[in-house]
Scaffold this motif. Structure first.
Motif, PDB file in Angstrom:
ATOM      1  N   PRO A   1       9.336   9.731 -47.498  1.00 40.70           N
ATOM      2  CA  PRO A   1      10.194   9.092 -48.501  1.00 40.70           C
ATOM      3  C   PRO A   1      10.398   7.599 -48.254  1.00 40.70           C
ATOM      4  O   PRO A   1       9.831   7.021 -47.332  1.00 40.70           O
ATOM      5  CB  PRO A   1      11.518   9.856 -48.354  1.00 40.70           C
ATOM      6  N   TRP A   2      11.197   7.006 -49.148  1.00 44.43           N
ATOM      7  CA  TRP A   2      11.656   5.613 -49.044  1.00 44.43           C
ATOM      8  C   TRP A   2      10.542   4.580 -49.225  1.00 44.43           C
ATOM      9  O   TRP A   2      10.626   3.467 -48.738  1.00 44.43           O
ATOM     10  CB  TRP A   2      12.405   5.373 -47.723  1.00 44.43           C
ATOM     11  N   ARG A   3       9.516   4.962 -49.966  1.00 50.35           N
ATOM     12  CA  ARG A   3       8.463   4.011 -50.314  1.00 50.35           C
ATOM     13  C   ARG A   3       8.842   3.278 -51.601  1.00 50.35           C
ATOM     14  O   ARG A   3       9.405   3.879 -52.512  1.00 50.35           O
ATOM     15  CB  ARG A   3       7.120   4.732 -50.490  1.00 50.35           C
TER      16      ARG A   3
ATOM     17  N   VAL B   1      10.018  16.293 -28.080  1.00 50.38           N
ATOM     18  CA  VAL B   1       9.328  15.207 -27.384  1.00 50.38           C
ATOM     19  C   VAL B   1       9.915  13.873 -27.852  1.00 50.38           C
ATOM     20  O   VAL B   1      10.516  13.786 -28.923  1.00 50.38           O
ATOM     21  CB  VAL B   1       7.806  15.231 -27.672  1.00 50.38           C
ATOM     22  N   PRO B   2       9.750  12.818 -27.063  1.00 52.44           N
ATOM     23  CA  PRO B   2      10.239  11.509 -27.494  1.00 52.44           C
ATOM     24  C   PRO B   2       9.548  11.030 -28.759  1.00 52.44           C
ATOM     25  O   PRO B   2       8.338  11.182 -28.916  1.00 52.44           O
ATOM     26  CB  PRO B   2       9.902  10.600 -26.300  1.00 52.44           C
ATOM     27  N   VAL B   3      10.337  10.458 -29.663  1.00 50.12           N
ATOM     28  CA  VAL B   3       9.819   9.945 -30.931  1.00 50.12           C
ATOM     29  C   VAL B   3      10.254   8.492 -31.085  1.00 50.12           C
ATOM     30  O   VAL B   3      11.425   8.154 -30.859  1.00 50.12           O
ATOM     31  CB  VAL B   3      10.330  10.767 -32.125  1.00 50.12           C
ATOM     32  N   ALA B   4       9.303   7.638 -31.461  1.00 52.40           N
ATOM     33  CA  ALA B   4       9.591   6.226 -31.686  1.00 52.40           C
ATOM     34  C   ALA B   4       9.004   5.793 -33.017  1.00 52.40           C
ATOM     35  O   ALA B   4       8.007   6.352 -33.485  1.00 52.40           O
ATOM     36  CB  ALA B   4       9.022   5.363 -30.550  1.00 52.40           C
TER      37      ALA B   4
ATOM     38  N   ASP C   1      15.582  -0.931 -45.110  1.00 55.25           N
ATOM     39  CA  ASP C   1      16.669  -0.310 -44.359  1.00 55.25           C
ATOM     40  C   ASP C   1      16.485   1.204 -44.218  1.00 55.25           C
ATOM     41  O   ASP C   1      17.436   1.923 -43.888  1.00 55.25           O
ATOM     42  CB  ASP C   1      18.012  -0.616 -45.012  1.00 55.25           C
ATOM     43  N   TRP C   2      15.241   1.690 -44.419  1.00 54.71           N
ATOM     44  CA  TRP C   2      15.037   3.132 -44.381  1.00 54.71           C
ATOM     45  C   TRP C   2      15.401   3.788 -43.054  1.00 54.71           C
ATOM     46  O   TRP C   2      15.808   4.974 -43.052  1.00 54.71           O
ATOM     47  CB  TRP C   2      13.596   3.487 -44.771  1.00 54.71           C
ATOM     48  N   PRO C   3      15.321   3.106 -41.902  1.00 57.83           N
ATOM     49  CA  PRO C   3      15.684   3.785 -40.648  1.00 57.83           C
ATOM     50  C   PRO C   3      17.103   4.337 -40.625  1.00 57.83           C
ATOM     51  O   PRO C   3      17.387   5.272 -39.859  1.00 57.83           O
ATOM     52  CB  PRO C   3      15.493   2.688 -39.596  1.00 57.83           C
ATOM     53  N   LYS C   4      18.007   3.802 -41.447  1.00 56.93           N
ATOM     54  CA  LYS C   4      19.390   4.287 -41.433  1.00 56.93           C
ATOM     55  C   LYS C   4      19.464   5.766 -41.797  1.00 56.93           C
ATOM     56  O   LYS C   4      20.350   6.487 -41.307  1.00 56.93           O
ATOM     57  CB  LYS C   4      20.251   3.472 -42.397  1.00 56.93           C
TER      58      LYS C   4
ATOM     59  N   PRO D   1      19.667  10.778 -34.048  1.00 55.83           N
ATOM     60  CA  PRO D   1      19.964   9.562 -33.279  1.00 55.83           C
ATOM     61  C   PRO D   1      19.073   9.334 -32.071  1.00 55.83           C
ATOM     62  O   PRO D   1      19.038   8.218 -31.535  1.00 55.83           O
ATOM     63  CB  PRO D   1      21.424   9.767 -32.854  1.00 55.83           C
ATOM     64  N   LYS D   2      18.337  10.343 -31.626  1.00 58.67           N
ATOM     65  CA  LYS D   2      17.472  10.164 -30.458  1.00 58.67           C
ATOM     66  C   LYS D   2      16.167   9.434 -30.793  1.00 58.67           C
ATOM     67  O   LYS D   2      15.467   8.984 -29.879  1.00 58.67           O
ATOM     68  CB  LYS D   2      17.157  11.519 -29.819  1.00 58.67           C
ATOM     69  N   VAL D   3      15.833   9.333 -32.064  1.00 60.21           N
ATOM     70  CA  VAL D   3      14.621   8.598 -32.450  1.00 60.21           C
ATOM     71  C   VAL D   3      14.826   7.121 -32.144  1.00 60.21           C
ATOM     72  O   VAL D   3      15.837   6.523 -32.536  1.00 60.21           O
ATOM     73  CB  VAL D   3      14.308   8.791 -33.940  1.00 60.21           C
ATOM     74  N   ALA D   4      13.873   6.532 -31.424  1.00 61.63           N
ATOM     75  CA  ALA D   4      13.982   5.121 -31.025  1.00 61.63           C
ATOM     76  C   ALA D   4      13.267   4.243 -32.047  1.00 61.63           C
ATOM     77  O   ALA D   4      12.133   4.530 -32.433  1.00 61.63           O
ATOM     78  CB  ALA D   4      13.366   4.919 -29.643  1.00 61.63           C
ATOM     79  N   PHE D   5      13.922   3.167 -32.465  1.00 62.11           N
ATOM     80  CA  PHE D   5      13.334   2.231 -33.411  1.00 62.11           C
ATOM     81  C   PHE D   5      13.068   0.897 -32.728  1.00 62.11           C
ATOM     82  O   PHE D   5      13.915   0.400 -31.982  1.00 62.11           O
ATOM     83  CB  PHE D   5      14.250   2.029 -34.618  1.00 62.11           C
ATOM     84  N   HIS D   6      11.884   0.347 -32.981  1.00 61.91           N
ATOM     85  CA  HIS D   6      11.481  -0.933 -32.402  1.00 61.91           C
ATOM     86  C   HIS D   6      11.056  -1.854 -33.537  1.00 61.91           C
ATOM     87  O   HIS D   6      10.118  -1.543 -34.273  1.00 61.91           O
ATOM     88  CB  HIS D   6      10.310  -0.748 -31.435  1.00 61.91           C
TER      89      HIS D   6
END
Length: 265
Positions: A122-124, A204-207, A220-223, A230-235
């Motif tokens: 989504p969010w495209r 598993v870790p997700v980034a 602003d889609w990461p919100k 909340p464990k998903v890491a954003f860079h």
């Protein structure tokens, strides 16, 4: 299914699986060639052409989502190359959404999953989404696709030429449009999608790498993901939707940092 797959690096090093974008004319080397060469100095890198793309068979699975059958195909590929131990999967755009799907499904031996600009679906933005769906013939259209992926065409003439040549490969166009075919009397199928809440239960870790100048998705889609997973890491990083094409060494350095942080590799 005949599958084209590129590999590089020491076969005993930490494995990284790279999944390419889903725009017309895509393939593994167009998305990842320079990143692959960089990462291969200290990782084992695997980059397949997905079904329907590049030199892999032009196969479509009706009755399955575009993600589902490709995830099954990649699982079979990993078995066929006798990969021992879990793999760090990284995808860009559509490939990034595939990487997130792999983490959710949990059917591969995964060490981590990283998406470069892939939202999970989504969010495209409507304008860019429509451009990528038009599939007009000709190099001029392919150049417009590259521009929306990279925000420029400067210095990308060879990339445009290669993507255009890929668009002419027999079967590729049919594979791209086949899933749009609908029975004229068929009733709409109810589809319940638990995404992005489904990311909360990933083991598993997700980034996610979020390019700051992405013209394809809501900035602003990461919100939406942070609120439920909340464990998903954003860079964040500068660049367009496909920084793997325009800034491959910056992307390789960031991926190296992310993967090392997860594995100590």
């Amino acid at each position: 299914m005949r599958t084209s797959c590129y590999t590089a690096g020491d076969s005993t090093a930490t494995p990284v699986l790279l999944l390419h974008d889903g725009a017309w004319g895509a393939d593994a080397m167009l998305s990842w060639g320079d990143v692959m060469a960089d990462l291969a100095t200290d990782h084992r890198v695997i980059a397949p052409d997905l079904p329907g793309f590049g030199r892999t068979d032009k196969v479509v699975m009706f009755g399955a989502s575009p993600y589902e059958h490709r995830l099954r195909h990649i699982a079979g590929l990993l078995r066929s190359i006798a990969l021992t131990g879990p793999v760090h999967v990284v995808g860009t755009s559509f490939g990034g959404s595939l990487a997130l799907g792999a983490a959710i499904e949990g059917t591969w031996p995964l060490a981590s999953a990283t998406s470069v600009a892939g939202t999970g679906g989504p969010w495209r933005l409507e304008l860019a989404q429509r451009l990528l769906a038009d599939l007009e013939p000709g190099r001029e259209y392919i150049a417009r696709v590259v521009e929306v992926l990279t925000n420029t065409t400067d210095g990308l003439e060879d990339h445009i030429d290669r993507r255009y040549e890929n668009s002419l490969v027999p079967g590729h166009y049919a594979a791209m449009v086949a899933l749009r075919l609908k029975h004229p009397e068929a009733k709409p199928t109810a589809f319940v999608d638990g995404y992005p809440t489904s990311l909360a239960g990933v083991s598993v870790p997700v980034a996610v790498i979020v390019p700051e100048d992405d013209r394809l998705v809501e900035l602003d889609w990461p919100k939406h993901v942070r609120a439920v997973a909340p464990k998903v890491a954003f860079h964040q990083m500068p660049g367009p939707h496909s920084p793997n094409i325009t800034q491959p060494h910056d992307v390789a350095d960031l991926l190296r940092s992310i993967i090392t942080g997860y594995s100590g590799a």
